[in-house]
Design a protein around this motif. Structure first.
Motif, short mmCIF file in Angstrom:
data_model
loop_
_atom_site.label_atom_id
_atom_site.label_comp_id
_atom_site.label_asym_id
_atom_site.label_seq_id
_atom_site.Cartn_x
_atom_site.Cartn_y
_atom_site.Cartn_z
N SER A 133 1.45 0.52 3.45
CA SER A 133 1.38 1.61 2.48
C SER A 133 0.13 1.47 1.63
N ILE A 134 -0.64 2.57 1.57
CA ILE A 134 -1.84 2.60 0.72
C ILE A 134 -1.57 3.58 -0.42
N ILE A 135 -1.86 3.14 -1.63
CA ILE A 135 -1.66 4.01 -2.80
C ILE A 135 -2.98 4.07 -3.56
N LEU A 136 -3.55 5.26 -3.65
CA LEU A 136 -4.80 5.45 -4.36
C LEU A 136 -4.51 5.96 -5.76
N THR A 137 -5.50 5.85 -6.65
CA THR A 137 -5.28 6.29 -8.03
C THR A 137 -6.20 7.44 -8.39
N SER A 138 -5.58 8.58 -8.69
CA SER A 138 -6.32 9.73 -9.19
C SER A 138 -6.02 9.82 -10.70
N SER A 139 -5.88 11.04 -11.21
CA SER A 139 -5.59 11.22 -12.64
C SER A 139 -5.18 12.67 -12.87
N MET A 140 -4.32 12.89 -13.86
CA MET A 140 -3.98 14.28 -14.20
C MET A 140 -5.25 15.05 -14.60
N THR A 141 -6.26 14.32 -15.10
CA THR A 141 -7.50 14.95 -15.54
C THR A 141 -8.21 15.70 -14.40
N ALA A 142 -7.91 15.32 -13.16
CA ALA A 142 -8.54 16.00 -12.02
C ALA A 142 -8.05 17.44 -11.87
N GLU A 222 5.81 2.10 -15.85
CA GLU A 222 6.30 3.32 -15.20
C GLU A 222 5.39 3.71 -14.02
N ILE A 223 4.12 3.34 -14.10
CA ILE A 223 3.25 3.46 -12.92
C ILE A 223 3.71 2.43 -11.89
N GLY A 224 4.05 1.23 -12.38
CA GLY A 224 4.54 0.19 -11.48
C GLY A 224 5.77 0.64 -10.70
N ASP A 225 6.68 1.34 -11.35
CA ASP A 225 7.88 1.82 -10.65
C ASP A 225 7.50 2.81 -9.55
N ALA A 226 6.52 3.68 -9.85
CA ALA A 226 6.07 4.66 -8.84
C ALA A 226 5.39 3.94 -7.68
N VAL A 227 4.64 2.88 -7.99
CA VAL A 227 3.96 2.12 -6.94
C VAL A 227 4.98 1.47 -6.02
N VAL A 228 6.00 0.85 -6.59
CA VAL A 228 7.03 0.20 -5.77
C VAL A 228 7.73 1.23 -4.88
N PHE A 229 8.01 2.39 -5.45
CA PHE A 229 8.64 3.47 -4.66
C PHE A 229 7.76 3.84 -3.46
N LEU A 230 6.47 4.10 -3.71
CA LEU A 230 5.58 4.52 -2.63
C LEU A 230 5.26 3.39 -1.65
N ALA A 231 5.39 2.15 -2.11
CA ALA A 231 5.10 1.00 -1.24
C ALA A 231 6.28 0.65 -0.35
N SER A 236 9.95 6.30 2.80
CA SER A 236 9.49 6.23 4.20
C SER A 236 9.12 7.59 4.81
N PHE A 237 9.60 8.70 4.26
CA PHE A 237 9.24 10.03 4.80
C PHE A 237 8.28 10.78 3.88
N ILE A 238 7.59 10.00 3.04
CA ILE A 238 6.64 10.60 2.10
C ILE A 238 5.24 10.12 2.46
#
Ligand SMILES: NC(=O)c1ccc[n+]([C@@H]2O[C@H](COP(=O)([O-])OP(=O)(O)OC[C@H]3O[C@@H](n4cnc5c(N)ncnc54)[C@H](OP(=O)(O)O)[C@@H]3O)[C@@H](O)[C@H]2O)c1
Length: 257
Positions: A133-142, A222-231, A236-238
């Motif tokens: 799983s690869i998780i990149l970091t963007s921003s709401m500012t984009a 709370e970012i950590g929780d999202a990272v664990v979810f995506l990792a 698995s279907f996201i």
């Protein structure tokens, strides 16, 4: 075993010594992963790794230098053989009006926020396990048209495009690629990189709390929780999504302009 368990997995977190990267590293380690953290300041990294415990290791490297990230990959290969999770988080935010965006300012931001994320993933691919799983970091500012953020928003929007391309390029290896777009989460970078005073950070925090539907700014974990979810297998279907973790601010921001 819970679908969010990362027992036996190896993770890399860039910018893992502070802020949102550290929040990610903490949660990944709690979920059972061995975590490599990368940043440029050795002493900051060593302190963070010590606090994370025996399942963490610091490697000083600059994500904007391809050779540094190749060296990180070779250390991981030597020590663990492979990597399963890449949380590409290192980056920085600075604002400047369009008329004042110099080539030097733009290049510096592209080097870290865009090339740095590409070099990180490129370097890890040869040692990345199938099903990773690869998780990149963007921003709401984009996505909200905030004045003064031409360069920053450009680099962070580009990340979403790269992730979409990589989902198809890495399909045969069963590697998922997703993006997290954090909202307002005060970290040391607000003062050290953006140059805000402690009072400005407090005022910003209060202003955001009033605007954000959840009623407060975010926390690094709370970012950590999202990272664990995506990792983990819990997602698995996201694949290819941009997960906005901002307490709902992006959803209501447009109405304020
Ligand atoms: N906090 C927010 O409100 C927010 C909102 C949206 C998006 N983000 C994004 O989230 C990410 C983390 O931000 P943060 O708020 O946690 O910032 P931070 O507190 O300043 O942390 C950034 C980390 O990245 C490392 N880093 C910076 N440049 C690097 C480089 N060239 N090579 C290796 N490591 C580097 C820094 O360590 P060294 O200085 O030691 O290298 C530091 O540990 C960034 O991509 C940022 O754009 C943050």
């Amino acid at each position: 075993m819970s679908a969010q368990s990362l027992a036996g997995k190896v993770a890399l977190v860039t910018g893992g010594g502070t802020g949102l990267g550290l929040g990610g590293a903490e949660r990944l380690a709690e979920a059972g992963a061995f975590v490599y953290i990368v940043g440029r300041r050795q002493s900051v990294l060593e302190d963070a790794a010590r606090n994370l415990g025996s399942n963490a290791r610091a490697i000083a490297a600059d994500v904007s230098k391809k050779e540094d990230m190749v060296r990180v990959a070779s250390i991981i290969r030597e020590e663990k053989g492979t990597v399963d999770i890449v949380f590409s988080n290192a980056g920085y935010c600075q604002g400047r009006p369009l008329e004042e965006v110099s080539e030097e300012f733009l290049d510096a931001m592209l080097n870290v926020n865009l090339k740095g994320q590409l070099f990180t993933v490129q370097a890890m691919l040869p040692i990345m396990n199938k099903g990773g799983s690869i998780i990149l970091t963007s921003s709401m500012t984009a996505f909200i048209g905030l004045p003064q953020y031409t360069a920053y928003a450009a680099t962070k929007a580009a990340v979403v495009g790269m992730a979409r391309v990589w989902t198809t390029e890495l399909k045969s290896r069963n590697i998922r690629v997703n993006v997290i777009s954090p909202g307002a989460i005060p970290t040391e970078g607000y003062e050290t990189v953006q140059g805000m005073t402690p009072k400005q950070v407090r005022d910003f925090t209060e202003k955001c709390a009033a605007e954000i539907p959840v009623g407060r700014v975010g926390r690094a974990e709370e970012i950590g929780d999202a990272v664990v979810f995506l990792a983990s297998d819990a997602s698995s279907f996201i694949d290819g999504i941009n997960l906005v973790v901002d307490g709902g601010q992006t959803q209501v921001y447009a109405g304020r302009l």
